[in-house]
Enzyme design. Structure first.
Site, short mmCIF file in Angstrom:
data_model
loop_
_atom_site.label_atom_id
_atom_site.label_comp_id
_atom_site.label_asym_id
_atom_site.label_seq_id
_atom_site.Cartn_x
_atom_site.Cartn_y
_atom_site.Cartn_z
N HIS A 1 0.86 -1.11 0.09
CA HIS A 1 0.03 -0.10 -0.23
C HIS A 1 0.91 1.42 0.16
CE1 HIS A 1 -2.67 -3.08 2.42
NE2 HIS A 1 -2.58 -3.37 1.21
N ASP B 1 -6.34 5.49 0.66
CA ASP B 1 -6.06 4.29 0.08
C ASP B 1 -7.31 3.30 0.24
OD1 ASP B 1 -5.78 2.67 2.48
OD2 ASP B 1 -3.63 2.13 2.04
#
Length: 493
Positions: free
Chosen positions: A19, A116
């Site tokens: 991520h 995210d």
């Protein structure tokens, strides 16, 4: 907003290199190509040396303002059976009060907040502060379409998805075979599945737009479906911005040490062009003892040059190293077959560390990549023109492997999913030889990946589809800022 003012975007990122790395790449592109200021809010595990080092390096560059948010303790909310996605979702949720207070201290400089894929529950924070807000999907449009449509599948399909006789139909997209569903969809009775529906459902319903790390030529059909299919648009009525492929610059990549890095690159310098197979299972992938041994023997039988990033085996979870990436070993790995390092000394290099993957894949000696099919690794391979052997392990990697082999034609794969059955040494040998040697199938893979590499370069260039999509995203921020200002002035009147 006047032309003399810079936009300032906040990026909120969940733990894990899978991520953090694409979000850093997004931040760097905003700064270097679009003159946007970026503050990078990252929730950290604190247990991964590679994660710590890559953030430290990014902070040193001073291109992006890095704000680390230590994750709160959630040990009382999980146990040894709690799966990774559930752990991340709980961790982010429990850390939200801290996240809100940290963003509050920066809200006066922020013009928008991008979260995210695991942080959509933070979107109300952006709305509380009057900030335009967006979700960043660090993977592809096909995954996004499946995730968007999953709540509908949840109502329409009875029983487990993996037990279905027919592929799962997604409007306007390639159907998904039951065995290719993402990990949270494997067991509908597990908390992982409920978290998947809850967290991602919030993101697609509340956000002002969706950014994806893909590009038009790579996924024309899925992107068109997300934009134009009436069924999908009814679920997510937000603009879609394909802004990829986003990859790291070499200076952003952290390895075990400068000496380790130089050792690998010096070894590669001594090899001929396209002669080396790079073998790595990403930041979290692990193999069983049996599979590790069969892979080793397969590499040995192939007699092809290789670099292999190894880590200790795990009999239980394929993502065992996700939280501890960078904890390398010293000396000879005892888990490799006896005598393997001696027998392959002339053509193989085994390393036990988090290494400079970008530098390896961009080296002219590297001609193939045996990969776990994490999306970051895939686009690093494609943008360097390197064909792949697809070896999916967890998360959405089965889906990615199918795209690589059946849609894009840049990879070959094992006959059976490696998570279902041990891939024997003879099959490993055949796969390696197919990718690395001059044969019809191998040459076709190389031609396809070269074409895709060129299309990626065009997409990112000024006037290209991804560059234009990023510009549209920034224009949307400016439009929403003006709308908020107008609304506030009307309220004061």
């Amino acid at each position: 907003m006047s032309s003399s003012q810079k936009l300032h975007v906040g990026l909120l990122v969940s733990p894990g290199l899978g991520h953090i790395i694409p979000a850093l790449a997004l931040g760097n592109r905003l700064v270097t190509h679009h003159k946007v200021s970026v503050t990078f809010f990252v929730i950290t595990f604190g247990s991964s040396p590679a994660e710590t080092e890559i953030l430290k390096s990014a902070n040193k560059s001073k291109v992006i303002d890095i704000v680390e948010i230590p994750a709160v303790d959630i040990l009382h909310l999980i146990d040894s059976n709690t799966k990774l996605i559930t752990q991340i979702c709980i961790l982010v949720r429990e850390t939200l009060p801290v996240v809100k207070s940290v963003i509050f201290t920066k809200k006066h400089i922020l013009d928008a907040l991008v979260v995210d894929v695991f942080c959509p529950e933070a979107l109300p924070i952006a709305k509380d502060f009057g900030l335009p807000n967006y979700v960043f999907i660090p993977t592809n449009a096909w995954f996004t379409a499946l995730t968007v449509y999953c709540p509908v599948l949840d109502k329409e399909i009875e029983g487990q998805y993996v037990d279905q006789d027919e592929p799962l139909k997604i409007p306007g997209c390639k159907p998904v075979r039951p065995e290719d569903v993402v990990d949270p969809m494997v067991d509908r009775n597990d908390q992982d599945y409920q978290e998947y529906l809850k967290v991602h459902g919030i993101g697609f319903c509340l956000s002002d737009g969706i950014l994806m790390n893909t590009w038009e030529d790579a996924e024309t059909g899925s992107l068109k479906a997300l934009r134009e299919n009436e069924i999908l648009k009814a679920i997510v009525n937000s603009p879609v911005y394909p802004i990829g492929p986003l990859t790291r610059h070499n200076q952003e990549i952290i390895d075990g040490s400068a000496d380790d890095r130089n050792l690998v690159l010096k070894w590669l310098d001594q090899q001929t062009s396209d002669s080396v197979l790079y073998v790595s299972f990403g930041s979290g992938g692990t193999l069983s003892s049996k599979q590790l041994s069969e892979l080793a023997f397969g590499l040995e039988l192939s007699h092809q040059k290789f670099i292999w990033v190894v880590r200790p085996p795990s009999e239980d979870r394929a993502n065992e190293s996700f939280c501890t990436t960078g904890k390398g070993g010293d000396g000879t790995p005892e888990y490799l077959p006896e005598g393997f390092l001696t027998r392959t000394k002339g053509y193989g290099l085994v390393i036990q560390m988090w290494t400079d993957q970008g530098a390896i894949l961009s080296h002219p000696s590297v001609g193939g990549f045996l990969s776990h099919c994490g999306w970051n690794s895939i686009i690093e391979s494609i943008t360097n023109g390197v064909p792949m052997i697809a070896w999916p392990l967890y998360c959405e990697q089965q889906l990615n492997a199918t795209m690589l082999t059946e849609e894009l034609g840049v990879a070959i794969r094992t006959k059976v999913l490696p998570t279902k059955k041990v891939v024997e040494r003879d099959e490993v040998e055949k796969l390696v030889r197919t990718v690395m040697m001059q044969c019809e199938e191998g040459n076709e893979l190389r031609e396809n990946v070269k074409k895709l590499k060129m299309s990626a370069e065009i997409a990112l260039s000024v006037g290209g589809s991804s560059h234009n999509s990023m510009c549209e995203f920034l224009k949307d921020i400016e439009k929403r800022i003006q709308g908020y200002k107008k609304s506030m002035s009307e309220e004061t009147v």
